[in-house]
Write an enzyme that holds these catalytic residues in place. Structure first.
Site, PDB file in Angstrom:
ATOM      1  CG  ASP A 180      85.336  52.651  50.499  1.00 30.18           C
ATOM      2  OD1 ASP A 180      84.492  52.749  51.412  1.00 30.18           O
ATOM      3  OD2 ASP A 180      85.078  52.902  49.304  1.00 30.18           O
ATOM      4  CB  ALA A 181      85.947  49.097  55.893  1.00 27.73           C
ATOM      5  CE  LYS A 182      80.856  52.683  50.705  1.00 28.54           C
ATOM      6  NZ  LYS A 182      82.120  52.243  50.071  1.00 28.54           N
ATOM      7  NE  ARG A 183      84.921  46.615  58.874  1.00 26.80           N
ATOM      8  CZ  ARG A 183      85.008  45.881  57.777  1.00 26.80           C
ATOM      9  NH1 ARG A 183      84.025  45.854  56.913  1.00 26.80           N
ATOM     10  NH2 ARG A 183      86.075  45.162  57.545  1.00 26.80           N
TER      11      ARG A 183
END
Length: 296
Positions: A102-105
């Site tokens: 879960d990095a929401k790049r």
């Protein structure tokens, strides 16, 4: 690594009859007392959250098919935190858990390409042990912020309808043709993902659709029939079984529901062995969702 990522995660869900994912969001001052470090250096903190996370993996493995690591909880400790995260991903793979980062790049052009390489590595085979199966990405930069993350054998969940209250200021706004902004983004995700559908009918480009947005989930499912939904907001954020059901298809598949705090910090509400409290919470979570989806 050539196994289609959507097929692989659906197979894992079927094996355990549980469309459930435990979110691993380790925060230092919430760890069990026995794991808290005496000193507060980045290195000691990273070791502590790494040790906590691996024990969590032991507690939930065989109960849920997927885990989701919150990258920020590790990144804040610099290189020591990244090393701990890679160790945790390796440990999750050893326990046959599917891994979501879960990095929401979100970026475009060469920056997006570099972020994708940072997440998935330059050599999918050599880097596989410490790389996730899926990553969360920001769809609100458009197609050129999505496509760099669509790597062979890997998957991406694009933010479409999020659980935070502030998301309404953008995602719920109406366009001139009556669609919401979120519905417009959903159409983009469906279009890009159409060419990436596996044998089981789902794309390697999925969508984040929050449990706290049940009123929107049915419409978004119709717009995105081939997207796996990653569904945050269950449990501590207020989402319940009735809220997540519209995210599933008619066969009770197509969605992965995540819970974090209600599972990984269950020991704060239950006396005794902290890992057993986590395991018990994971069992309840998996059973509730498995029954609701008709898989048990």
């Amino acid at each position: 690594m050539n196994h289609h990522p959507a097929d692989a995660v659906l197979d894992a869900i079927d094996r355990l009859a549980a469309p459930a994912c435990v979110g691993i969001d380790p925060v230092l001052d919430r760890l069990p007392e026995v794991l808290r470090p005496g000193a507060s250096s980045a290195a000691s903190a990273a070791r502590a959250i790494g040790a906590f996370s691996v024990e969590l993996l032991d507690a939930v493995a065989g109960r849920v098919p997927c885990v989701k690591f919150q990258s920020a909880c590790f990144e804040r400790y610099g290189h020591a935190g990244i090393a701990a995260l890679e160790g945790c991903i390796r440990a999750a793979r050893q326990r046959e858990l599917k891994v979501i980062l879960d990095a929401k790049r979100g970026d475009i052009g060469i920056s997006a390409e570099q972020y994708a390489a940072a997440v998935f590595g330059d050599d999918p085979e050599a880097d596989a042990a410490v790389r996730p199966d899926w990553v969360t990405i920001n769809a609100y930069l458009g197609a050129d912020g999505i496509r760099p993350f669509l790597k062979p054998g890997r998957g991406a969940f694009a933010l479409v309808r999020t659980s935070n209250p502030g998301g309404d200021a953008v995602q719920a706004q109406r366009l001139a043709d009556g669609r919401t902004v979120a519905e417009s983004v959903a159409e983009l995700v469906a279009s890009i993902g159409e060419a990436l559908v596996g044998e089981r009918g789902y794309s390697s480009l999925g969508a984040v659709v929050a449990a706290t947005r049940a009123e929107d989930a049915g419409r978004l499912r119709r717009i995105m029939p081939n997207q796996l939904f990653l569904v945050p907001g269950f449990g501590a954020q207020g989402g319940g079984v009735d809220d997540v059901l519209p995210c599933f298809d008619a066969d009770g598949r197509g969605a992965i529901v995540t819970a974090s705090r209600t599972v990984i910090y269950a020991f704060q509400e239950q006396a005794g062995d902290w890992t057993q409290a986590v395991a018990d919470a994971a069992d309840r979570f998996a059973d509730e969702l498995g029954r609701a989806a008709g898989l048990r």
